[in-house]
Scaffold this motif. Structure first.
Motif, mmCIF file in Angstrom:
data_model
loop_
_atom_site.group_PDB
_atom_site.id
_atom_site.type_symbol
_atom_site.label_atom_id
_atom_site.label_comp_id
_atom_site.label_asym_id
_atom_site.label_seq_id
_atom_site.Cartn_x
_atom_site.Cartn_y
_atom_site.Cartn_z
ATOM 1 N N LEU A 1 0.839 -1.254 0.089
ATOM 2 C CA LEU A 1 -0.058 -0.117 0.034
ATOM 3 C C LEU A 1 1.078 1.271 0.189
ATOM 4 O O LEU A 1 0.170 2.304 -0.708
ATOM 5 N N LYS A 2 2.092 1.257 0.709
ATOM 6 C CA LYS A 2 2.985 2.501 0.763
ATOM 7 C C LYS A 2 3.372 2.522 -0.719
ATOM 8 O O LYS A 2 3.741 3.692 -1.215
ATOM 9 N N LYS B 1 0.944 4.128 -2.658
ATOM 10 C CA LYS B 1 0.423 5.513 -2.194
ATOM 11 C C LYS B 1 1.537 6.491 -2.949
ATOM 12 O O LYS B 1 1.260 7.517 -3.413
ATOM 13 N N THR B 2 2.725 5.895 -3.072
ATOM 14 C CA THR B 2 3.744 6.701 -3.586
ATOM 15 C C THR B 2 3.268 6.886 -5.250
ATOM 16 O O THR B 2 3.696 8.028 -5.651
ATOM 17 N N ILE C 1 0.551 9.488 -5.719
ATOM 18 C CA ILE C 1 1.013 10.755 -5.483
ATOM 19 C C ILE C 1 1.645 11.158 -6.660
ATOM 20 O O ILE C 1 1.781 12.470 -6.996
ATOM 21 N N THR D 1 -6.119 4.176 0.263
ATOM 22 C CA THR D 1 -4.632 4.675 -0.061
ATOM 23 C C THR D 1 -4.595 5.677 -1.115
ATOM 24 O O THR D 1 -3.731 6.669 -1.023
ATOM 25 N N ILE D 2 -5.442 5.388 -2.240
ATOM 26 C CA ILE D 2 -5.183 5.827 -3.367
ATOM 27 C C ILE D 2 -6.000 7.426 -3.776
ATOM 28 O O ILE D 2 -5.730 7.890 -4.725
ATOM 29 N N LYS E 1 -7.118 9.964 -1.995
ATOM 30 C CA LYS E 1 -6.877 11.206 -1.799
ATOM 31 C C LYS E 1 -5.947 11.914 -2.973
ATOM 32 O O LYS E 1 -5.982 12.897 -3.401
ATOM 33 N N GLU F 1 -3.494 15.686 2.746
ATOM 34 C CA GLU F 1 -2.691 14.493 3.168
ATOM 35 C C GLU F 1 -1.635 15.026 4.168
ATOM 36 O O GLU F 1 -0.507 14.345 4.117
ATOM 37 N N TYR G 1 0.140 12.345 6.243
ATOM 38 C CA TYR G 1 0.848 11.345 5.426
ATOM 39 C C TYR G 1 2.240 12.052 5.505
ATOM 40 O O TYR G 1 3.326 11.695 5.478
#
Length: 472
Positions: free
Chosen positions: A281-282, A285-286, A289, A409-410, A412, A461, A464
């Protein structure tokens, strides 16, 4: 060694490779003719296809396997070496037939020469796999960077001296030789005279499904070029190809870094589902972004971007880029699922989902080929939407994760990217009466987009971002 360590070194290696490619493209374009570039492209089509079979997926199996015996390593080494030599022979003696197919006699010689790299790469594939298995990407990065710079320098010298297409051949062969020698020496592993068929059988299910996936993926990824070239004019194919390269750039050079870094990490913790889901998930997320604002931004400023960067003769690809942008966003995330399936040893699922993906993609190209390039791309977008949800849901299911966690996770960053696009569109409409030059409008639009997106991310975010900097 963690994901951040891997990403740092893989990123460095990839950046140097990109710089080398761009520098090489500029220099070689001044000394080589378009036909010589075409000859090399024809050669690489054949060689890249053969490379699918180079190690029969054994390198990925070496990285994924929890317990690794010396007997298995030796068996895989001799299997790879035998395959490499066999494929070299096939490539060498089929070169004349390939040159006849392309109606280009020079292709025969370039294929024969480039084929030398096949057994070289095969015999050191396990050494690279062992380094990546232990996440020693700092060592692989240094080797790949050195090979890129040295091979480029010698290739450029050959081009200046009038070697023509063979300067590209020399560059390719040198990169393979230098990197292979480096992987062999740094890995510290030396094969012994042992071979076990039972060891090969132990990874056969994993490897065979992976090879099947690579075959299907190769054809589904290249079918668009074949169908568009067959159904439309060379000019339309050229426009689509350039637009597709722009779309692929973030996937190949950003997502590639993350997925290459992710696979050995997930393989080492394959039984720890909680940590695996967290790391995956990290990674998503990257990607969420970086990729959505980049591709949506390209879509909004596509016309000025094309005119400024590629020239007014390519202005028609701006409409293609608008439709390819959401495709790039979805593919950047779907491309990570392969690491999940392989790390969990689920190459059978990977093969099945790739067949589903290929049917959708190829069908969209075939149907679109009967109408127009615009309809073809829109159908391609629909195919990617239908691919996105099953692929992502399966990946989360394999890791015992929830779809809700994926969406949370994705969502936002994607919302921030969409809002950024709307702000830039509003800005452009507000200054339309000024009739700014393309480069000025492009510059101001990019600045507005960067500032808007940065502000949006700080608002939605902030936890985060605060956590990211706190952990540095």
């Amino acid at each position: 060694m963690g994901l951040l360590h891997n990403v740092k070194w893989v990123s460095l290696s990839q950046i140097i490779k990109i710089i080398s490619q761009l520098l090489g493209l500029v220099v070689f374009s001044r000394y080589l003719s378009p036909s010589e570039f075409g000859i090399m492209s024809m050669t690489l089509i054949v060689v890249n296809f053969i490379n699918i079979l180079r190690d029969m997926g054994s390198s990925a199996a070496i990285i994924q396997k929890e317990l690794l015996s010396d007997s298995l390593k030796c068996s895989v080494f001799y299997l790879n070496l035998s395959l490499g030599l066999f494929l070299f022979v096939i490539s060498y003696f089929s070169s004349t037939a390939v040159s006849v197919f392309f109606n280009e006699p020079a292709v025969s010689n370039t294929i024969k020469m480039i084929s030398i790299a096949i057994p070289i790469n095969s015999m050191t594939a396990i050494h690279l796999a062992l380094l990546e298995r232990e996440s020693k990407f700092n060592k692989t990065a240094i080797i790949e960077i050195s090979a890129s710079i040295i091979s480029l320098a010698i290739g450029i010298i050959c081009a200046i001296k009038g070697a023509g297409v063979y300067s590209l051949v020399v560059q390719t062969l040198l990169y393979s030789f230098i990197s292979s020698c480096g992987f062999w020496m740094v890995s510290g592993w030396v094969p012994r005279a042992k071979f076990s068929l039972s060891d090969i059988k132990s990874i056969f299910k994993f490897s065979s499904s992976l090879v099947g996936f690579n075959f299907i993926n190769y054809f589904s990824r290249n079918s668009d070029q074949i169908i568009i070239g067959r159904s439309f004019s060379a000019s339309i194919l050229g426009q689509y190809s350039l637009a597709y390269r722009v779309m692929l750039f973030p996937i190949q050079n950003i997502t590639f870094v993350l997925t290459r870094s992710l696979y050995p990490i997930l393989s080492r913790i394959q039984k720890n589902y909680i940590e695996s889901v967290s790391i995956y998930l990290k990674t998503l997320k990257t990607i969420a972004i970086i990729i959505p604002p980049l591709m949506l931004g390209i879509a909004v400023v596509s016309r000025e971007l094309v005119v400024v960067v590629f020239g007014p003769q390519w202005v028609h690809i701006s409409s293609i880029l608008i439709w390819l942008a959401p495709i790039a966003i979805m593919q950047s995330m779907v491309s990570t699922t392969g690491s999940v399936f392989m790390a969990q040893g689920k190459t059978g699922i990977l093969l099945k989902i790739s067949i589903y993906n290929a049917i959708l993609q190829i069908s969209s190209f075939i149907i679109g080929g009967f109408y127009s390039i615009d309809i073809l791309i829109k159908l391609y977008l629909v195919a990617n939407v239908l691919m996105f949800f099953p692929n992502m849901m399966l990946a989360m299911k394999v890791l015992n994760g929830s779809v809700f966690a994926l969406v949370a996770t994705i969502i936002k960053p994607i919302i921030a990217a969409l809002l950024m696009s709307l702000v830039v569109i509003y800005f452009r409409s507000s200054v339309a009466y000024l009739e700014l030059k393309p480069i000025a409008l492009l510059t101001f639009s990019v600045l507005v987009g960067v500032v808007t997106y940065s502000f949006m991310m700080l608002v939605i975010e902030r936890k985060y971002i605060a956590g990211f900097f706190k952990n540095r």
